[in-house]
Design an enzyme around this catalytic site. Structure first.
Site, mmCIF file in Angstrom:
data_model
loop_
_atom_site.group_PDB
_atom_site.id
_atom_site.type_symbol
_atom_site.label_atom_id
_atom_site.label_comp_id
_atom_site.label_asym_id
_atom_site.label_seq_id
_atom_site.Cartn_x
_atom_site.Cartn_y
_atom_site.Cartn_z
ATOM 1 N N HIS A 30 -30.911 -13.426 47.892
ATOM 2 C CA HIS A 30 -30.449 -12.773 46.663
ATOM 3 C C HIS A 30 -30.287 -13.807 45.550
ATOM 4 C CE1 HIS A 30 -26.345 -14.206 47.346
ATOM 5 N NE2 HIS A 30 -26.272 -13.583 48.503
ATOM 6 N N HIS A 33 -28.606 -17.230 46.382
ATOM 7 C CA HIS A 33 -29.413 -18.202 47.127
ATOM 8 C C HIS A 33 -30.434 -18.857 46.203
ATOM 9 C CE1 HIS A 33 -28.525 -15.067 50.377
ATOM 10 N NE2 HIS A 33 -27.751 -16.102 50.660
ATOM 11 N N CYS A 139 -13.930 -15.863 61.575
ATOM 12 C CA CYS A 139 -14.702 -15.005 60.652
ATOM 13 C C CYS A 139 -16.183 -15.168 60.975
ATOM 14 C CB CYS A 139 -14.442 -15.375 59.198
ATOM 15 S SG CYS A 139 -15.600 -14.515 58.087
ATOM 16 N N CYS A 142 -18.358 -16.235 57.904
ATOM 17 C CA CYS A 142 -18.354 -17.684 57.644
ATOM 18 C C CYS A 142 -18.813 -18.463 58.866
ATOM 19 C CB CYS A 142 -16.955 -18.188 57.312
ATOM 20 S SG CYS A 142 -16.253 -17.584 55.780
ATOM 21 N N CYS A 164 -10.607 -12.386 56.059
ATOM 22 C CA CYS A 164 -11.180 -13.636 55.564
ATOM 23 C C CYS A 164 -11.131 -13.593 54.039
ATOM 24 C CB CYS A 164 -12.633 -13.769 56.027
ATOM 25 S SG CYS A 164 -13.578 -14.968 55.058
ATOM 26 N N HIS A 167 -14.992 -13.242 52.721
ATOM 27 C CA HIS A 167 -15.753 -12.029 53.016
ATOM 28 C C HIS A 167 -14.948 -10.740 52.888
ATOM 29 C CE1 HIS A 167 -18.393 -15.145 54.692
ATOM 30 N NE2 HIS A 167 -19.346 -14.320 54.371
ATOM 31 N N LYS A 315 -17.470 -13.272 44.534
ATOM 32 C CA LYS A 315 -18.690 -14.019 44.814
ATOM 33 C C LYS A 315 -19.799 -13.008 45.112
ATOM 34 C CE LYS A 315 -20.696 -17.025 48.313
ATOM 35 N NZ LYS A 315 -21.095 -16.482 49.605
ATOM 36 N N LYS A 318 -24.204 -10.362 49.946
ATOM 37 C CA LYS A 318 -25.018 -9.263 50.423
ATOM 38 C C LYS A 318 -24.291 -7.932 50.216
ATOM 39 C CE LYS A 318 -26.235 -7.840 55.044
ATOM 40 N NZ LYS A 318 -24.989 -7.487 55.663
HETATM 41 N N1 MSP Z 1 -26.242 -21.116 56.750
HETATM 42 C C1 MSP Z 1 -25.189 -21.611 55.983
HETATM 43 C C2 MSP Z 1 -25.531 -22.957 55.364
HETATM 44 C C3 MSP Z 1 -25.871 -24.028 56.360
HETATM 45 S S1 MSP Z 1 -26.309 -25.529 55.595
HETATM 46 C C4 MSP Z 1 -26.366 -26.643 56.810
HETATM 47 C C5 MSP Z 1 -24.869 -20.641 54.858
HETATM 48 N N2 MSP Z 1 -25.876 -19.825 54.491
HETATM 49 S S2 MSP Z 1 -25.794 -18.702 53.350
HETATM 50 O O1 MSP Z 1 -26.982 -17.904 53.504
HETATM 51 O O2 MSP Z 1 -24.560 -18.026 53.390
HETATM 52 O O3 MSP Z 1 -26.053 -19.410 52.000
HETATM 53 C C6 MSP Z 1 -25.156 -20.274 51.509
HETATM 54 C C7 MSP Z 1 -25.563 -20.847 50.181
HETATM 55 O O4 MSP Z 1 -26.249 -19.922 49.339
HETATM 56 C C8 MSP Z 1 -24.338 -21.208 49.398
HETATM 57 O O5 MSP Z 1 -23.759 -22.379 49.800
HETATM 58 C C9 MSP Z 1 -24.910 -21.305 48.020
HETATM 59 O O6 MSP Z 1 -25.582 -22.521 47.901
HETATM 60 C C10 MSP Z 1 -25.870 -20.134 47.991
HETATM 61 N N3 MSP Z 1 -25.174 -18.932 47.517
HETATM 62 C C11 MSP Z 1 -24.970 -17.774 48.221
HETATM 63 N N4 MSP Z 1 -24.295 -16.894 47.427
HETATM 64 C C12 MSP Z 1 -24.064 -17.474 46.245
HETATM 65 C C13 MSP Z 1 -23.485 -17.042 45.051
HETATM 66 N N5 MSP Z 1 -22.974 -15.842 44.897
HETATM 67 N N6 MSP Z 1 -23.470 -17.904 44.022
HETATM 68 C C14 MSP Z 1 -24.018 -19.153 44.111
HETATM 69 N N7 MSP Z 1 -24.556 -19.593 45.209
HETATM 70 C C15 MSP Z 1 -24.569 -18.789 46.303
HETATM 71 O O7 MSP Z 1 -23.772 -20.666 54.343
#
Ligand code: MSP
Length: 541
Positions: A30, A33, A139, A142, A164, A167, A315, A318
């Site tokens: 999304h 990411h 959680c 997380c 959490c 979330h 934040k 999903k």
């Molecule tokens: N799989 C773990 C990361 C492991 S790294 C060794 C994880 N994945 S995640 O799919 O949840 O993605 C996390 C990352 O996506 C966040 O740290 C951030 O960089 C990015 N983001 C996800 N949602 C976000 C926002 N709403 N805003 C900005 N960045 C975001 O955690």
């Protein structure tokens, strides 16, 4: 994939190594990411245009309960689920957004799992891991045990339950016999690290939060799970799988040859910058360096935390998505504007909200009017007055000197902000201040009026003005290329620069200030409009 993937180790110069988090494949990518991944790409392209060898890594995190449960809910195996999403959603989006990553690591690949086992076995052999029991709130979102103090009280459908804070979902009480990593022993060394290198965690607010957290003392870390099997087995006790975060963090090492390609590893590891969302800062700034210390490996140079893209004060995730996918925005605004917008509008490190109106407003005023119009006006005038052949500047004076100084200032400022400080908004603003300066120059010089003066002096002045404007655009194309590669490429083409100066991506940002690089005589053409007028379309977000 970028062309500079060189795993031979033949080039002894070390790489500037940039990583994104590896994303969970429980769902499609999304806007949040894409935000981190685009930032990493701009940083990568910027350093490449400094003439550095860069290694840019992204990938997917595919083990753990979260993925397992999602796959189960869809009636497929976790591997099938991951394979499908990676191929149909994740990789295509990065291609679409012109992400120039050198590698894409998946934690289910053998090149990763075998090395993770070796790493953990090493820690075990060194006495850094012991067996124990743990009970606490967990959680799954997380993939982390929480402390009771972290939790918030549920309301409505979750009344009476503990949630959490990220979330906003109930935590689960888990009780397990696990293996533990002696994380607590590393608190003093971590604090020493933060004190000796204040730039290790960026921004400062993030650094302060981590320091406060570690100062309170660390608990040992449960690094195995035995209630499910979707993960990498603990080599000496296969009833357990390795905790998904330990598995995931190691991607930064396994992807660059840890245990398999010593030359590549030597050349690349450790990372110069781990880009992470602030939600996962502690894993990167506390657990990851401690794991490396325990195994005698070098530490990353910087952990840079970006803020969150927010929706309705939460934040973006999903579960509370805007309903707008990155592709919907690129359909409307184009890929270049998309890459530009988020980095320009939100100071890196702070939270920001996405707004369709703000995006439209910036598109129209900054991209289409200030930048796009400038490019097409200059090309049109060179066409009209000089048959598309860039004239020489034979009558340059103080106004042109000012312009050249403005470009030099933009180069220095943007290089420091984007290349060093990861201040993308500030760096892009510096480039656009120069765009405004060039517009102001044309307004003051009024070449369309000068054109009416058919004397030799008048024509020399007209030539000089148009040369100065085109030369300014040459600098702008070089500086904007890391942010907006397609549009900058179009501009490069319209300036006729490639045949004489070479490919745009090979232009060094630090050289961009050298006034006069674009030679007179090149063929300037009025190419496609860089930022077409937006269709009348508005969506509620
Ligand atoms: N799989 C773990 C990361 C492991 S790294 C060794 C994880 N994945 S995640 O799919 O949840 O993605 C996390 C990352 O996506 C966040 O740290 C951030 O960089 C990015 N983001 C996800 N949602 C976000 C926002 N709403 N805003 C900005 N960045 C975001 O955690």
């Amino acid at each position: 994939m970028a062309a500079n993937s060189d795993s031979t180790g033949a080039n002894a110069r070390s790489s500037y190594y940039v990583t994104t988090p590896i994303y969970y494949v429980n769902d499609r990518p999304h806007l949040g990411h894409a935000y981190t991944t685009v930032a990493g790409d701009v940083l990568t392209r910027w350093h490449r245009q400094r003439g550095e060898k860069v290694w840019y890594l992204t990938g997917t995190d595919e083990h753990g309960q979260k993925i397992m449960r999602t796959a189960e809910a869809h009636g497929v195996s976790p591997q099938q689920w991951a394979d499908q999403l990676v191929e149909e959603a994740w990789k295509p989006l990065w291609e679409h957004l012109e992400i120039a990553n050198d590698d894409f690591i998946r934690t289910t690949e053998d090149r990763h799992t075998a090395r993770v086992q070796e790493f953990v076995q090493d820690l075990y052999d060194k006495g850094e891991i012991y067996q124990g029991g743990y009970e606490g709130p967990y959680c799954v979102g997380c993939e982390e045990y929480k402390t009771p103090a972290d939790l918030i009280d549920g309301e409505g459908e979750y009344a009476g339950q503990k949630l959490c804070p990220i979330h906003k979902k109930p935590v689960e009480m888990l009780k397990e016999e696990n293996y533990f990593f002696k994380l607590s022993a590393y608190a003093p060394r971590l604090l020493e690290l933060y004190a000796s290198d204040p730039g290790f965690i960026q921004p400062e607010s993030a650094r302060n939060e981590v320091v406060r957290f570690v100062e309170q003392g660390l608990q040992d870390l449960s690094i195995s799970r035995s209630t499910f099997d979707w993960g990498v087995q603990i080599p000496w006790d296969p009833k357990h799988v390795i905790y998904v975060w330990v598995d995931a963090l190691l991607n930064y090492a396994t992807a660059v040859g840890y245990g398999s390609d010593p030359a590549k590893f030597e050349q690349t590891f450790p990372a110069d910058v781990h880009l992470v969302g602030k939600d996962i800062l502690r894993f990167h700034a506390v657990i990851w360096p401690a794991m490396l210390m325990a195994n005698g490996l070098p530490l990353p140079k910087k952990i840079a935390a970006n803020g969150w893209l927010m929706v309705g004060g939460e934040k973006m995730s999903k579960s509370n998505l805007t309903g707008i996918s990155p592709q919907q925005l690129t359909d409307h605004f184009g890929v270049d504007a998309y890459r530009y917008y988020f980095l320009r509008a939100i100071p890196f490190g702070t939270d920001g909200s996405f707004s369709w109106e703000d995006f439209s407003a910036r598109y129209t005023s900054e991209l289409a009017n200030d930048f796009g119009n400038l490019a097409s006006r200059v090309a049109a005038m060179v066409g009209k007055y000089f048959d598309g052949v860039l004239p020489a500047a034979t009558a340059a004076g103080p106004a042109e000197k000012e312009l050249a100084d403005g470009l030099a200032k933009a180069v220095a400022e943007a290089d420091d902000r984007i290349g060093e400080k990861l201040d993308f908004a500030g760096g892009i603003a510096a480039i656009f201040d120069f765009v405004k300066q060039v517009n102001g120059y044309l307004t003051t010089q009024e070449p369309w009026k000068v054109a009416k003066d058919t004397s030799e002096a008048g024509q020399a002045r007209l030539a000089t003005i148009l040369y100065a404007a085109a030369e300014s655009l040459r600098g702008i194309a070089v500086l904007l290329n890391p942010v907006m590669p397609r549009v900058s490429g179009l501009l490069w083409e319209s300036l006729g620069a490639e045949p004489v100066l070479g490919a745009l991506a090979d232009q060094q940002v630090t050289e961009a200030a050298r006034w006069g690089l674009l030679p007179a005589g090149v063929t300037v053409t009025k190419g496609d409009i860089l930022f077409p007028r937006l269709e009348e379309k508005k969506q509620d977000v």
